[in-house]
Design a protein around this motif. Structure first.
Motif: not given
Length: 530
Positions: A420, A377, A417, A502-503, A499, A374-375
């Protein structure tokens, strides 16, 4: 509480004093009219007409001057002197008119009452005492020259009691009114504070909120709505001018509220928005409340669920394929090493080995995708981070590959992140170099970092100098396993986009000018919720 109540009365004091001054001027005018014998016949029998005439005119002139000059609230001592002067002059008129029989003693009730409204505590009762003593003294003085007036002591005593009763009653009523008005002001201040707080919360919300009227004119919009729409919102402007797609979805919802509105973008490069509507009935017209949400967050959650399911499925499939693939590779290797294997068969075993290695890379990529964490951040300064990335990339790649960086300004922040982001940008740079020339030859790409003028979001562009992507393939480049190369896996851009999402960032393709490709990352706002 008492100080607040006093402040409330002080605030109302000019208004009360202005009304009292008007009353005194009107009273002085009518008292001067009684100086005419024709007007006072049958009304009052003056004992000393000359004194009455002089004092009545003095009373009128003083009141007119006071009304013109002292129209604002003064300190307690000034108000006390004003009320005492009023009592003194009316008492003299009471004496000139012949005492209690004239009825002028009743006029002292108003100065006593007004004084107790404007003044606080025992100083108001002092006015009642002064009025009572003045009438008793003047009645006693009149009885010395006219014994029949001595019968008026009872009437004067009753008037004195009335003065004190009025003073106590008015003070009690004033305290109650002060307390009530103070509570009302406190509630009003509390409501005003809550209204300001609600407005601040609405303005700071990341959800866009708009209120439109029956004719689809914009009544209200918070800051988030203006940022999402990418245009300044002016009160009263038509919704179809501000956001035609949103106006269309509002009309569809008004026709059939059960239909779910489709996401839309209000401008090129803007975020994908999801609108929901709520009717707000009013007395005259019907308004609509509009909620605008960044569909990226919803898409991200759906994508996480999809990837979790896909990851479990692909991991199990890849595990099942890896074992027979290893056996095939090993068998092909043994067959190639056999002395009985002819040159043509050895060529076939090389083909088996080559494609087995390619399949193994695909499996490794799929397993990496399924095991992706999981990211996490965090707030990142993109200017500092990008400078470090370029330095690390130059050390790990051939000297013929060169990255040109352009920074709009220092201190461009986002929440992402960094690990990522490193994976995404490394993949984009490798792709850009691949299309910019042959390995070993001088190749260069360009990276631009800036804040978008429309959305005010950090934006990073990776630009190559290659031929660009064929228009037929633009809509497929982010699909998994799509590739135009014989040795490619078709998962690089797909994983990079996943990716980014996910951010809460977006990865887009744009054709560069005059040629080449531009992969653009639009980052999330640095103040977004994690």
């Amino acid at each position: 509480m008492w100080n607040n109540a006093t402040d409330t009365v002080d605030f109302q004091r000019p208004k009360i004093l202005r009304i009292y001054n008007i009353y005194r001027v009107v009273l002085g005018f009518f008292l001067t009219l009684l100086t005419s014998s024709a007007l006072r016949d049958g009304l009052i029998d003056l004992r000393n007409p000359e004194l009455y005439e002089s004092v009545s005119w003095i009373y009128l002139i003083i009141n007119v001057v006071i009304a013109l000059l002292l129209h604002r609230g003064k300190r307690d001592v000034h108000l006390f002197v004003l009320a005492a002067l009023d009592i003194f002059l009316l008492a003299v008129l009471f004496y000139a008119a012949g005492g209690a029989a004239s009825g002028l003693g009743n006029l002292l009730i108003i100065p006593v009452a007004a004084g107790n409204i404007l003044l606080h505590g025992r100083i108001g009762q002092l006015l009642a005492a002064l009025a009572s003593l003045a009438l008793i003294y003047l009645t006693f003085f009149l009885s010395l020259s006219n014994p029949s007036i001595s019968q008026s002591y009872l009437q004067v005593g009753v008037l004195g009691c009335i003065y004190f009763a009025v003073a106590l009653f008015v003070q009690r009523l004033s305290r109650s009114l002060r307390h009530t008005e103070n509570l009302a002001q406190q509630h009003a201040a509390s409501l005003a504070s809550m209204e300001k707080l609600n407005q601040l919360i609405i303005q700071r919300m990341r959800t866009g909120i708009m209120v439109v009227g029956e004719g689809h004119e914009v009544w209200l919009a918070n800051e988030a709505a203006a940022q999402m729409l990418g245009k300044p919102v002016i009160r009263g402007m038509e919704l179809d001018r501000l956001a035609p797609e949103l106006d269309q979805r509002l009309r569809q919802w008004q026709i059939n509220p059960s239909i779910r509105a489709l996401p839309f973008r209000n401008h090129v490069g803007g975020v994908e928005l999801m609108a929901s509507f709520k009717r707000l009935p009013a007395e005259a017209s019907e308004s609509t409340l509009i909620f605008l949400d960044d569909n990226t967050v919803v898409a991200q959650q759906a994508q996480q669920l999809k990837l979790a399911s896909l990851g479990r499925l692909t991991a199990s499939i890849a595990h099942e394929i890896r074992n027979p693939l290893s056996a095939i590779t090993h068998a092909a290797q043994l067959l190639g090493e056999s002395e009985q294997c002819h040159e043509q068969d050895r060529r076939l075993t090389d083909i088996i080995q080559q494609h087995s290695r390619r399949m193994n890379r695909v499996i490794e990529t799929v397993l990496e995708l399924s095991r992706r964490r999981q990211s996490e951040p965090q707030l990142v300064d993109l200017t500092i981070w990008l400078a470090q990335f370029v330095s690390d990339f130059a050390l790990a790649n051939p000297a013929t590959d060169r990255i040109e960086c352009e920074f709009e300004k220092e201190g461009i922040l986002t929440r992402i992140d960094p690990n990522q982001l490193n994976q995404v940008l490394n993949n984009l740079c490798q792709n850009a170099f691949r299309y910019s020339g042959e390995p070993g030859t001088p190749r260069s790409i360009r990276i631009r970092l800036y804040e978008s003028a429309e959305t005010e979001l950090p934006t990073l562009e990776v630009i190559d100098h290659g031929p660009g992507i064929d228009e037929r393939h633009v809509g497929q480049i982010f699909e998994p396993f799509f590739t135009t190369e014989a040795s490619g896996t078709g998962l690089g851009l797909y994983i990079s986009r996943e990716l980014c999402e996910s951010n809460q960032a977006r990865l887009e393709y744009r054709r560069a000018d005059p040629q080449g490709s531009c992969m653009r990352i639009v980052f999330a706002h640095p103040k977004r919720l994690v």
